[in-house]
Write a protein that holds these residues in place. Structure first.
Motif, PDB file in Angstrom:
ATOM      1  N   GLY A 121       0.825  -1.213   0.000  1.00 15.27           N
ATOM      2  CA  GLY A 121       0.000   0.000   0.000  1.00 15.27           C
ATOM      3  C   GLY A 121       0.856   1.259   0.000  1.00 15.27           C
ATOM      4  O   GLY A 121       0.601   2.211  -0.735  1.00 15.27           O
TER       5      GLY A 121
ATOM      6  N   LEU B 287       2.314   1.777  -3.348  1.00 16.02           N
ATOM      7  CA  LEU B 287       1.304   2.305  -4.276  1.00 16.02           C
ATOM      8  C   LEU B 287       1.087   3.792  -4.047  1.00 16.02           C
ATOM      9  O   LEU B 287       0.941   4.568  -4.990  1.00 16.02           O
TER      10      LEU B 287
ATOM     11  N   PHE C 146       0.912  -0.407 -10.872  1.00 17.59           N
ATOM     12  CA  PHE C 146      -0.194  -0.001  -9.996  1.00 17.59           C
ATOM     13  C   PHE C 146      -1.416  -0.892 -10.145  1.00 17.59           C
ATOM     14  O   PHE C 146      -1.977  -1.366  -9.169  1.00 17.59           O
TER      15      PHE C 146
ATOM     16  N   ARG D  30      -2.608  -2.933  -6.774  1.00 15.77           N
ATOM     17  CA  ARG D  30      -3.717  -2.400  -5.987  1.00 15.77           C
ATOM     18  C   ARG D  30      -4.599  -3.514  -5.417  1.00 15.77           C
ATOM     19  O   ARG D  30      -4.879  -3.530  -4.221  1.00 15.77           O
TER      20      ARG D  30
ATOM     21  N   HIS E 187      -2.872  -5.232  -2.504  1.00 13.69           N
ATOM     22  CA  HIS E 187      -3.006  -4.500  -1.236  1.00 13.69           C
ATOM     23  C   HIS E 187      -4.356  -4.778  -0.571  1.00 13.69           C
ATOM     24  O   HIS E 187      -4.420  -5.181   0.579  1.00 13.69           O
ATOM     25  N   THR E 188      -5.442  -4.581  -1.325  1.00 12.36           N
ATOM     26  CA  THR E 188      -6.764  -4.711  -0.702  1.00 12.36           C
ATOM     27  C   THR E 188      -7.023  -6.152  -0.264  1.00 12.36           C
ATOM     28  O   THR E 188      -7.482  -6.382   0.851  1.00 12.36           O
TER      29      THR E 188
ATOM     30  N   GLU F 118     -13.836  -5.715  -7.729  1.00  9.75           N
ATOM     31  CA  GLU F 118     -13.176  -5.327  -6.484  1.00  9.75           C
ATOM     32  C   GLU F 118     -13.497  -6.271  -5.321  1.00  9.75           C
ATOM     33  O   GLU F 118     -14.639  -6.598  -5.058  1.00  9.75           O
TER      34      GLU F 118
ATOM     35  N   ILE G 103     -11.305   6.948  -1.013  1.00  9.11           N
ATOM     36  CA  ILE G 103     -10.125   6.249  -0.516  1.00  9.11           C
ATOM     37  C   ILE G 103      -9.927   6.586   0.961  1.00  9.11           C
ATOM     38  O   ILE G 103      -9.601   5.715   1.779  1.00  9.11           O
TER      39      ILE G 103
ATOM     40  N   TYR H  17      -9.021   0.289 -12.220  1.00  9.98           N
ATOM     41  CA  TYR H  17      -8.894   0.892 -10.888  1.00  9.98           C
ATOM     42  C   TYR H  17      -8.744   2.400 -10.951  1.00  9.98           C
ATOM     43  O   TYR H  17      -8.857   3.071  -9.928  1.00  9.98           O
ATOM     44  N   CYS H  18      -8.422   2.929 -12.133  1.00  7.68           N
ATOM     45  CA  CYS H  18      -8.301   4.390 -12.262  1.00  7.68           C
ATOM     46  C   CYS H  18      -9.226   4.977 -13.325  1.00  7.68           C
ATOM     47  O   CYS H  18      -9.402   6.186 -13.375  1.00  7.68           O
TER      48      CYS H  18
END
Lengths: 477, 337
Positions: A53, A56, A73, A77, A80-81, A143, A356, B66-67
């Motif tokens: 994290g 990132l 990235f 990402r 990390h989550t 996600e 975030i 994600y972006c």
């Protein structure tokens, strides 16, 4: 009588002396080993997941930090989550649950063998999952369900075994009543099993928008029906225990439980406000987001009223301040979540860095602090080994100041992002205006990460040592 | 046993378990099923090609979602990205295999621009290759990662290879950059992202929103610099200097600084490609803006270009733009070209 002067610094130690853990509780060595292993894995994943994290976060400031595909990235990402979800927090919470459920049922855990199997399965899932995500294999970038099903199946199976294990322990309890903690803990396990099945089974979720309907349901409750009830259940045990006073109102806990179940389940789609998913689902989600005020107020009110007048005890304990912070963040992020669901505010904040900040305040300020409070409250009493008080204090303050330095700038920056879009400025403005806030995020993130290294050290200091374990074994024999 | 949640674990956890299943069915499973039953691609849309499908896989595997969103909301602030997204826009996105689920393209963060219409906004493959190899080679302020692993650096590329020229500081020290199959697929996918007209009747809620959007749009202030930043700067650059050999400079350009603005208006309205300017051949493709920009907006952006970066040419009015738009003879030449 001469009172000592408050301003005479020579007599002041660097840290306020905290109360030592009370004498050891009797726990079987079997249970100490299993619980500590869960915590050790959890601590490892915390350090690993937040190292990712942190890295990132730095990439927002220095996008050219590396040009290696495995470290890019988009691939890191989800690492990390998923690592902090399924590695750090899930295993940390389950460690504490493996203590609380047998304790409040006044019997041993149903099966230690099953407990170990769960631990192995869950870690296997996270290890393989991390490697596959870094290699660019994910589950459609959905996600929090980025692990492809053959990988997440390990975790789900581990979870089912834990649920069975805990259910059997509760079913054979040696007390009449099922303590409220167990309602929350086992319900969290059952809800999450259903949630994961609904998220991964085929048939009803096929193309574009039908998949999105399930994603709204899943991505919100992956947080809210797993982490939230689990840590609340744990807090219903640890808070009264550490304060040595009963919970303020048992009935409020029951009210919060049922409203949590009904209201929370309906609100997942508030992550897709203004999207093309059916308008009525979005409206239902917004309405029940307001309904969430009931369980949140009942829960936090209950905890704060339990703490009333005991502030000295909290200040003198090294675990209770974590719980206090966790409870306050629970209230803040939940009310914040309700606000974010309103269409008028969603317009400003959706898609921005504000979300975030929100997710870190909930998973970190709320969930992680409560887990840490439980760990510091339990493990020294189990193993007889205390962490250095200075190190616990350093963990607490670095983590707390870190998450504030992390999230407050992101909330400000996120709001400015949204306002820039509303004002119709060119898109790149909303990127360049974020730079100072991303720097602050990196600073806060670094403090948080350092605190995790200290936590890792503290876990090592609290580990069960042979001399004390043999003593316990002879006592139990 | 008594019906007591506190003492009867079967009752308590039975209600917890079946209750949650019931709630999940009514809020998630059944709605998903209903949505799926009405899943219908827009009549004007076309199925994805094999290459585009592969490109979408790269897009998902690299975590672009994600972006980048692909979701235009029915609110004023989103109108730059296109018309409000409809369920039909996503109807062709399906499960790629038994191992993975349907890609989540709607997105939850907009750290980078929305990509719903990227194919319309940026039809130039060259731009996409440069941008993927190093985003800062075309957008200096970008924080997007570079994707060099989607390219190969070769000493002597074969004649038929696509060679991407990258301005000095961003390119490799020696050798040429050639996109891999993955890069080609990804760019094909990005270029395929275009909204098609919506023939289906919008829902009442969407219609109400769309009306208010239109009302807001009518009141919107038109600012040439903002239109330039949103539509032109990614190629011609915010300093008007372009990118050498790929996208021509605006500063000092003969068409931009000409007394007669007709050619300038035509380029903006109808796009341009394969043009040699002052002996340099430019690789980039410029898309037409005639459909996406109004006469007022075209005039504003043209005037911005004619009066910035040291340019000092006569400005135009929306009427001049309308004249070019309605001039059949010019349009006929355009059609022939």
């Amino acid at each position: 009588m001469n009172k000592p002067s408050a301003v005479r610094s020579v007599e002041r130690p660097l840290t306020v002396e905290k109360a030592k853990a009370e004498e050891r509780i009797e726990t079987s060595p079997n249970s100490v080993r299993l619980i500590f292993s869960f915590i050790a894995c959890s601590a490892f994943w915390l350090v690993f997941g937040t190292l990712v994290g942190e890295y990132l976060g730095l990439k927002f400031v220095w996008p050219e930090l590396d040009t290696i595909s495995w470290l890019s990235f988009g691939r890191l990402r989800p690492v990390h989550t998923n690592v902090v979800f399924w590695g750090f927090l899930s295993q940390g919470m389950l460690a504490l649950a493996l203590y609380v459920v047998p304790r409040t049922s006044q019997r041993e855990l149903f099966s230690y063998r099953l407990g170990w199997t769960s631990l192995v399965l869950m870690n296997l899932s996270v290890v393989i999952g991390v490697i596959s995500l870094m290699a660019g294999i994910n589950n459609g970038a959905q996600e929090y369900r980025e692990f492809v099903w053959p990988v997440f199946a390990f975790f789900a199976f581990g979870l089912m075994l834990i649920a069975y294990n805990l259910y059997k322990t509760i079913a054979d309890r040696n007390v009449k009543e099922i303590y409220i903690s167990n309602w929350y803990i086992l319900a969290a396990c059952l809800w999450t099993i259903i949630l994961v099945l609904v998220a991964y089974l085929p048939g009803y979720q096929q193309d574009g928008i039908s998949q999105t309907v399930i994603q709204g349901y899943y991505m919100h409750q992956g947080v809210g029906q797993w982490f939230t009830p689990m840590v609340l259940g744990l807090t219903y045990y640890f808070l009264p225990k550490l304060l040595n006073r009963p919970i303020y109102s048992y009935s409020l806990g029951v009210l919060a439980f049922w409203t949590q179940m009904v209201f929370y389940t309906m609100i997942g789609s508030h992550h897709f406000v203004f999207s093309p998913i059916p308008w009525w689902i979005q409206t239902v989600a917004i309405v029940f987001s307001v309904g969430m005020i009931v369980p949140v107020t009942a829960g936090t009110g209950n905890f704060l009223l339990t703490m009333r007048g005991k502030w000295r005890t909290i200040a003198r304990s090294y675990s209770l301040p974590f719980i206090l912070v966790g409870v306050i963040f629970y209230a803040i992020v939940s009310y914040q979540g309700t606000l974010e669901a309103f269409r008028s505010l969603n317009k400003v904040w959706h898609f921005t860095n504000y979300t975030i900040a929100h997710s870190h305040m909930s998973m970190y300020g709320f969930v992680s602090f409560l887990v840490w409070g439980g760990i510091y409250g339990l493990i020294p009493r189990m193993t007889g080994n205390e962490p250095p008080q200075f190190a616990v204090g350093a963990h607490f303050w670095l983590a707390l100041i870190g998450v504030l330095v992390y999230s407050i700038p992101l909330m400000i920056g996120g709001t400015l992002q949204g306002l820039s879009w509303i004002a119709g400025e060119s898109f790149i403005e909303s990127v360049t205006l974020m730079t100072p806030y991303w720097v602050w995020r990196a600073v806060g993130g670094t403090m948080m990460f350092i605190s995790h290294l200290i936590f890792g050290y503290n876990v090592w200091k609290m580990r069960p040592t042979t001399d004390k374990m043999t003593k316990a074994e002879s006592v139990n024999a | 046993m008594k019906l007591n949640f506190h003492k009867n674990h079967k009752l308590l956890f039975g209600v917890v378990f079946w209750g949650f299943i019931f709630l999940s069915l009514i809020i998630a499973v059944f709605p998903a099923l209903w949505v799926q039953q009405e899943n219908e691609p827009l009549p004007a849309s076309e199925p994805m090609t094999e290459l585009e499908r592969k490109g979408m896989k790269v897009f998902i595997n690299e975590g672009c979602v994600y972006c980048h969103t692909q979701q235009v909301r029915p609110i004023t602030m989103d109108e730059n990205w296109g018309r409000p997204s409809a369920p039909g826009d996503y109807a062709r996105i399906n499960r790629p295999s038994v191992w993975r689920q349907t890609p989540a393209v709607l997105g939850s963060e907009r750290t980078g621009p929305d990509l719903t219409n990227i194919g319309k906004r940026q039809p130039s493959s060259v731009w996409h290759y440069m941008h993927l190899y190093n985003p800062r080679s075309v957008v200096k302020e970008s924080i997007m990662p570079s994707y060099p692993w989607l390219f190969q650096v070769v000493e002597n590329p074969p004649k038929d290879a696509t060679v991407v020229s990258i301005p000095g500081e961003y390119g490799p020290s020696n050798g040429k950059i050639v996109p891999t199959k993955k890069a080609k697929a990804l760019v094909a996918y990005l270029k395929s992202l275009k909204q098609v007209p919506m023939d289906a009747k919008p829902t009442a809620a969407q219609q109400a929103k769309a009306d208010s959007v239109a009302a807001q749009a009518a009141k919107k202030k038109i600012n040439g610099a903002t239109i330039y930043a949103n539509n032109c700067a990614s190629c011609h650059q915010s300093d008007g200097q372009g990118v050498q050999g790929v996208f021509p400079a605006m500063a000092g350009d003969p068409v931009v600084t000409a007394e007669d603005a007709t050619d300038h208006i035509r380029v903006v309205l109808y796009g341009l490609q394969g043009k040699t300017i002052a002996g340099t051949e430019y690789q980039g493709i410029m898309q037409p803006f005639g459909e996406s920009l109004s006469d007022e907006e075209v005039a504003a952006v043209i005037n911005h270009e004619r009066t910035s970066w040291g340019n000092d040419a006569p400005t135009v009015t929306p009427e001049d733009v309308a004249k070019v738009r309605n001039n059949d003879e010019l349009n006929k030449i355009q059609a022939e070209e």
